[in-house]
Design a protein around this motif. Sequence first.
Motif, PDB file in Angstrom:
ATOM      1  N   VAL A 137       3.912   6.312  -2.530  1.00 33.06           N
ATOM      2  CA  VAL A 137       3.145   5.255  -1.859  1.00 33.06           C
ATOM      3  C   VAL A 137       3.559   3.880  -2.383  1.00 33.06           C
ATOM      4  O   VAL A 137       3.789   2.945  -1.598  1.00 33.06           O
ATOM      5  CB  VAL A 137       1.623   5.486  -2.033  1.00 33.06           C
ATOM      6  CG1 VAL A 137       0.833   4.299  -1.497  1.00 33.06           C
ATOM      7  CG2 VAL A 137       1.202   6.774  -1.344  1.00 33.06           C
TER       8      VAL A 137
ATOM      9  N   ALA B 124       5.280   0.829  -0.301  1.00 38.86           N
ATOM     10  CA  ALA B 124       4.709  -0.525  -0.244  1.00 38.86           C
ATOM     11  C   ALA B 124       5.748  -1.560  -0.654  1.00 38.86           C
ATOM     12  O   ALA B 124       5.859  -2.617  -0.021  1.00 38.86           O
ATOM     13  CB  ALA B 124       3.479  -0.622  -1.148  1.00 38.86           C
TER      14      ALA B 124
ATOM     15  N   THR C 153      -0.162   3.699   5.431  1.00 42.79           N
ATOM     16  CA  THR C 153      -0.616   5.086   5.284  1.00 42.79           C
ATOM     17  C   THR C 153       0.103   5.983   6.281  1.00 42.79           C
ATOM     18  O   THR C 153       0.592   7.062   5.928  1.00 42.79           O
ATOM     19  CB  THR C 153      -2.143   5.180   5.483  1.00 42.79           C
ATOM     20  OG1 THR C 153      -2.779   4.345   4.514  1.00 42.79           O
ATOM     21  CG2 THR C 153      -2.630   6.607   5.336  1.00 42.79           C
TER      22      THR C 153
ATOM     23  N   CYS D  83      -3.031   2.426  -0.478  1.00 44.86           N
ATOM     24  CA  CYS D  83      -2.374   1.493   0.452  1.00 44.86           C
ATOM     25  C   CYS D  83      -3.223   0.244   0.650  1.00 44.86           C
ATOM     26  O   CYS D  83      -2.696  -0.871   0.695  1.00 44.86           O
ATOM     27  CB  CYS D  83      -2.102   2.174   1.793  1.00 44.86           C
ATOM     28  SG  CYS D  83      -0.807   3.425   1.732  1.00 44.86           S
TER      29      CYS D  83
END
Length: 179
Positions: A77, A81, A49, A35
């Motif tokens: 992840v 994002a 996160t 992250c």
Amino acid sequence: METPDNDLATAAAAGDRAAFSALISRHYDRIHGLCWRLTGAKAEAEDLTQDVCMALPRKLAGWRGEAKFTTWLYRVVVNAAHDRRRRQAVHARAASGWGDYEVARQDEIEAGREAERWLYEAMRGLPGDLRDTVALLFGEDLSQAEAAEVLGIGEGTVSWRMSEVKKRLRAFAAREAKA
């Protein structure tokens, strides 16, 4: 011997809280590090996160075990994002639009104030009888007949006064334009 990630993920997907806790404990730093690299900012990385960790139980429901857990986790992840960036871009565009709207609105308000100031100055230059007539016709929205009755004069006199007001306001505007 440590339980493999894929086995923990399968158990967590089935609702095993201890397996989920073990996955988070084992991979939290990895999630945070990715992250950080994706966002480039500490606060953003921490927020992302937390978003990922909160979404993982729901995401694990779709876990099929076809890939290595860490590969799947990285994909989660990266997708989070991307989603965050898209939301920020939409918010920025919306905020920009509102900013433009607000600037235009403030410009309109200022133009209205400027017109009021101009009219106030122009009206101060008029004799009292003409100001009274304008105040009744435009300020109180009376008809010429009603204004004539209030002022105790004929309707023709009200018409003449308004003609005189227009003439004087044009002259005032012309003087201001030259200045």
